[in-house]
Design an enzyme around this catalytic site. Structure first.
Site, PDB file in Angstrom:
ATOM      1  N   GLU A 103     -11.041   8.397  -5.969  1.00  0.00           N
ATOM      2  CA  GLU A 103     -11.030   7.736  -4.665  1.00  0.00           C
ATOM      3  C   GLU A 103     -11.053   8.726  -3.506  1.00  0.00           C
ATOM      4  O   GLU A 103     -11.508   8.386  -2.418  1.00  0.00           O
ATOM      5  CB  GLU A 103      -9.823   6.799  -4.528  1.00  0.00           C
ATOM      6  CG  GLU A 103      -8.502   7.504  -4.353  1.00  0.00           C
ATOM      7  CD  GLU A 103      -7.319   6.538  -4.278  1.00  0.00           C
ATOM      8  OE1 GLU A 103      -6.940   6.011  -5.338  1.00  0.00           O
ATOM      9  OE2 GLU A 103      -6.799   6.305  -3.192  1.00  0.00           O
ATOM     10  N   LYS A 159      -1.304  -1.821 -12.479  1.00  0.00           N
ATOM     11  CA  LYS A 159      -1.115  -0.397 -12.154  1.00  0.00           C
ATOM     12  C   LYS A 159       0.157  -0.213 -11.359  1.00  0.00           C
ATOM     13  O   LYS A 159       0.468  -1.025 -10.484  1.00  0.00           O
ATOM     14  CB  LYS A 159      -2.315   0.128 -11.353  1.00  0.00           C
ATOM     15  CG  LYS A 159      -2.312   1.652 -11.188  1.00  0.00           C
ATOM     16  CD  LYS A 159      -3.653   2.189 -10.718  1.00  0.00           C
ATOM     17  CE  LYS A 159      -3.853   1.999  -9.244  1.00  0.00           C
ATOM     18  NZ  LYS A 159      -5.216   2.399  -8.811  1.00  0.00           N
ATOM     19  N   GLY A 175       0.788  -1.219   0.000  1.00  0.00           N
ATOM     20  CA  GLY A 175       0.000   0.000   0.000  1.00  0.00           C
ATOM     21  C   GLY A 175       0.823   1.274   0.000  1.00  0.00           C
ATOM     22  O   GLY A 175       0.284   2.365   0.134  1.00  0.00           O
ATOM     23  N   SER A 176       2.144   1.173  -0.183  1.00  0.00           N
ATOM     24  CA  SER A 176       2.978   2.365  -0.158  1.00  0.00           C
ATOM     25  C   SER A 176       2.917   3.095  -1.492  1.00  0.00           C
ATOM     26  O   SER A 176       2.996   2.490  -2.543  1.00  0.00           O
ATOM     27  CB  SER A 176       4.425   1.969   0.147  1.00  0.00           C
ATOM     28  OG  SER A 176       4.881   1.019  -0.804  1.00  0.00           O
ATOM     29  N   LYS A 220       2.425   2.629  -9.029  1.00  0.00           N
ATOM     30  CA  LYS A 220       2.496   3.902  -8.319  1.00  0.00           C
ATOM     31  C   LYS A 220       3.681   4.700  -8.870  1.00  0.00           C
ATOM     32  O   LYS A 220       4.766   4.127  -9.091  1.00  0.00           O
ATOM     33  CB  LYS A 220       2.682   3.673  -6.828  1.00  0.00           C
ATOM     34  CG  LYS A 220       1.541   2.872  -6.204  1.00  0.00           C
ATOM     35  CD  LYS A 220       0.247   3.656  -6.185  1.00  0.00           C
ATOM     36  CE  LYS A 220      -0.868   2.874  -5.519  1.00  0.00           C
ATOM     37  NZ  LYS A 220      -2.109   3.691  -5.392  1.00  0.00           N
ATOM     38  N   ASN A 259      -1.187   9.531  -6.872  1.00  0.00           N
ATOM     39  CA  ASN A 259      -1.698   9.794  -5.523  1.00  0.00           C
ATOM     40  C   ASN A 259      -1.573  11.257  -5.102  1.00  0.00           C
ATOM     41  O   ASN A 259      -1.128  11.547  -3.995  1.00  0.00           O
ATOM     42  CB  ASN A 259      -1.011   8.872  -4.512  1.00  0.00           C
ATOM     43  CG  ASN A 259      -1.438   7.425  -4.691  1.00  0.00           C
ATOM     44  OD1 ASN A 259      -0.821   6.695  -5.470  1.00  0.00           O
ATOM     45  ND2 ASN A 259      -2.506   7.023  -4.037  1.00  0.00           N
ATOM     46  N   ALA A 285     -10.432   0.340  -5.418  1.00  0.00           N
ATOM     47  CA  ALA A 285     -10.682  -0.691  -4.411  1.00  0.00           C
ATOM     48  C   ALA A 285      -9.362  -1.003  -3.713  1.00  0.00           C
ATOM     49  O   ALA A 285      -8.414  -0.226  -3.784  1.00  0.00           O
ATOM     50  CB  ALA A 285     -11.316  -1.919  -5.018  1.00  0.00           C
ATOM     51  N   GLY A 286      -9.312  -2.130  -3.032  1.00  0.00           N
ATOM     52  CA  GLY A 286      -8.156  -2.414  -2.187  1.00  0.00           C
ATOM     53  C   GLY A 286      -8.523  -2.109  -0.745  1.00  0.00           C
ATOM     54  O   GLY A 286      -9.646  -2.370  -0.308  1.00  0.00           O
TER      55      GLY A 286
END
Lengths: 438, 438
Positions: free
Chosen positions: A301, A219, A23-24, A221, A251, A352-353
């Site tokens: 999101e 995907k 999740g970083s 980051k 992000n 999602a996640g």
């Protein structure tokens, strides 16, 4: 006599995900995936209850829990008939209290809390009906669906009549699409390979595994370092080959000029979209980023409510609308956003996640396919493989697609043992860590 | 050794204002004006402390208090030098924690809580310096002021260099304007006559009293019923005569088309502005309302952050920017908004009233006059006469103008007896009411 809702239980549940860098990303270096988890208890036979949650990434999960508790007086003592029989009214009750509204309006902690409770009411209604939420929604008439929506602030882009027209247009073929969905599942993409904290080797291995598992899209980051991003994009492209889509996600890291420059540099690797290039509040900046470079723009999101989604569509600022099941005020507000996207002809590819977001949002995309947009072309739901084991009805991924849930409810119920173990700060997972740092 | 901040005390203070319909408008029929009040205690000699608050209208004040408590770990144990010597860094610390940021970003409960703490740190810094906040700010160099601002997401409209240019342009004449301000005070307008719950007689009487007291502008709440608004606007115009400005305020009641129609109907009475015609998130709708009818558009008291203000200015959506001292993240974010408004040449007319908002925001307008825009032409600070008696340094209104405060601090400290009496739910004012309803 209708049974009543007897209590709102709230749990502060946190998973120490920061220890693995799952999740970083460029803005969230060390998230502890968490949920402010809600149970609407009832006095109906068989222990009928409704389950919902708000996803957070750690600190502040207690603040959302406090906000959910502030909604308790609106919920406890209400009959099930009055809630599940008027989910539009229930949603408006929670979002339009004149005093609580001051804390938003319709944004941030208070709105996320309302979303958790609204979604728990949908879970309750679907369990009571013996249907998964997507089927409950897909069985409603256009008028019933329109009654769920709050059209305030939307009428310059979408009126109730226009919403009805969209829903009626999709009525023929509902049964066929539902059958197709049960057979084939809904297309997904995976973010598993792309966390910023992963090594090049792990990225390459996971990207290859994703393709082997049937995913047509992954995907990555991006946004911390351009040279790193160019290298990782090249490695990912080599790993998946030319036919698999690679989306990238910044992000919210950039201002407009930086986003444009960065994405022009990444464009030769053909990213499928650039997600959250800048502030989620910045409609005009998204429009400028979209105009300034060739990669399609996605966001949602962190978009606070339907009013901001409306403007993103009005301004031509997005190519993909990324709803989140648990940031806006639940199913009702997401229905408004699905209708807005259908009106503007923009595909919805949910975020999602997190904790339970895959479980929840699959229902919304499936309902959209059956009864709103009527298509899954160019649409995918995000998939992240973490933490599903904590749910009683976890998502099922088959050949890169979400299998249509058939259990009653919103797939939002957590396993009781997980609630006990990960409760913050007094569950054993957390007390053990506190002892280590003493 | 620098002294340190030893504790963050948080108080849930509520006033039962709904009993008098003070503060009633089309969206907020029965507010109980409240404050989540913060005290930063220190171990400095003489009991030095910093005071700040977040204004709410009742229910949910406890949720903001919980959010302030979530910020405690960022504050307790810090040296005063590190906080008051780097108020830009302290502001960024509170607004950019990667986990708490998920709850916004930069909006709603979590952001309002950050604002209360940031403002308390400014109060502390000003008390330590022996200056009122407006003078502390007006004594800083352009570079020091620019260091207070977070330019992230602003650079497409305002760069640091442009901010410096604005601030340097206003450097000559600072001392003269400060002297003028001390002599004459800053222009105000009053909302006292116009609450929606007041009778025609009360409206007329209070409007005449406002003119007699020296105010050049009053404000009426509108938006519940057009016939009522036409009658009240006529009565107000008769009461104040042709030379006094009458602003109107819809408190977010309308969609675009309704706002345009309503204001075309009210336009013959020459309202000075229409405030909050629609959702505070809706930049494009404000632009459409401005284009669709002749009355100037004002908004801001519910605008979540500097990114939305930036867009309102970029889109030409507002004629007046209405900052609020306690909704965004305190002095620092309001400085960004003052600079944006100066860049676009739009006057700032702050929202005030509530609990302590007049006390706080006067410092920002006065600083703007001395060191940013350099003018008070076409600018007024809202004034509402309620609840000032609960502050140790209440605003002073003279001939329709705010007298420049000279006491050190942000005028944000509440009287200890008020804290005891109005504490919710266990202060005597509230326990007495609970007994009545038993």
């Amino acid at each position: 006599m209708s049974p009543t809702i007897t209590e709102v239980d709230v749990f502060d549940i946190r998973f120490p995900t920061s220890e693995q860098l799952d999740g970083s990303d460029a803005m969230n270096p060390d998230p502890d995936y968490s949920a402010a988890y809600v149970v609407l208890r009832t006095d109906a036979p068989g222990g009928l209850a409704g389950y919902g949650l708000c996803f957070t990434i750690g600190r502040g999960n207690d603040v959302v829990a406090a906000a959910i508790r502030a909604l308790r007086p609106y919920v406890v003592g209400r009959t099930l008939d009055s809630v599940t029989g008027d989910l539009g009214g229930f949603y408006r009750l929670l979002t339009h209290d004149s005093q609580l509204r001051w804390l938003g309006p319709e944004k941030g902690v208070m709105h996320m809390a309302a979303g958790a409770v609204v979604n728990a009411a949908w879970d309750l209604a679907a369990r009571r009906a013996g249907l998964p939420v997507w089927e409950l929604l897909a069985g409603m008439t256009p008028e019933e669906l329109a009654d769920l929506v709050d059209f305030r602030y939307l009428s310059d882009a979408l009126t109730r009549d226009e919403a009805l027209e969209i829903l009626r247009r999709a009525e023929p073929g509902r049964a066929e699409r539902a059958a197709l969905l049960r057979r084939e599942g809904y297309p997904a993409y995976t973010t598993e390979p792309g966390w910023l904290g992963y090594s090049d080797e792990k990225l390459t291995r996971l990207a290859k595994e994703a393709v082997a598992a049937g995913f047509g899209q992954i995907k990555l980051k991006v946004g911390a370092d351009l040279d790193d991003d160019l290298r990782r994009m090249r490695l990912a492209r080599e790993a998946v080959g030319p036919g698999v889509r690679i989306a990238v996600d910044a992000n919210q890291r950039w201002d407009v000029a930086e986003a444009v420059d960065w994405m022009r540099a990444l464009a030769p690797y053909r990213p499928h979209w650039i997600e959250e290039p800048t502030s989620p509040d910045d409609v005009l900046a998204h429009a400028a980023v979209r105009a300034g470079q060739p990669v399609p723009v996605a966001t949602g999101e962190h978009v606070a409510n339907r009013v901001v989604f409306k403007q993103l569509l009005q301004a031509g600022a997005v190519d993909y609308v990324q709803i989140d099941a648990a940031r806006v005020a639940g199913v009702n507000e997401n229905l408004a956003i699905l209708l807005l996207a259908a009106k503007f002809g923009v595909p919805v590819c949910p975020h999602a996640g997190g904790v339970g977001l895959c479980e929840l949002v699959q229902h919304l995309s499936m309902f959209d396919f059956v009864a709103v947009s009527g298509t899954w072309d160019d649409r995918v739901i995000e998939y992240v493989p973490h933490l599903h084991e904590h749910f009683t009805d976890p998502v099922v991924m088959e050949n890169g697609r979400y299998r249509a849930p058939d259990a009653p409810g919103f797939s939002a119920r957590m396993v009781p043992a997980s609630l006990a173990e990960y409760r913050y700060p007094d569950g054993p997972v957390w007390t053990a860590r506190q002892e280590l740092t003493r």
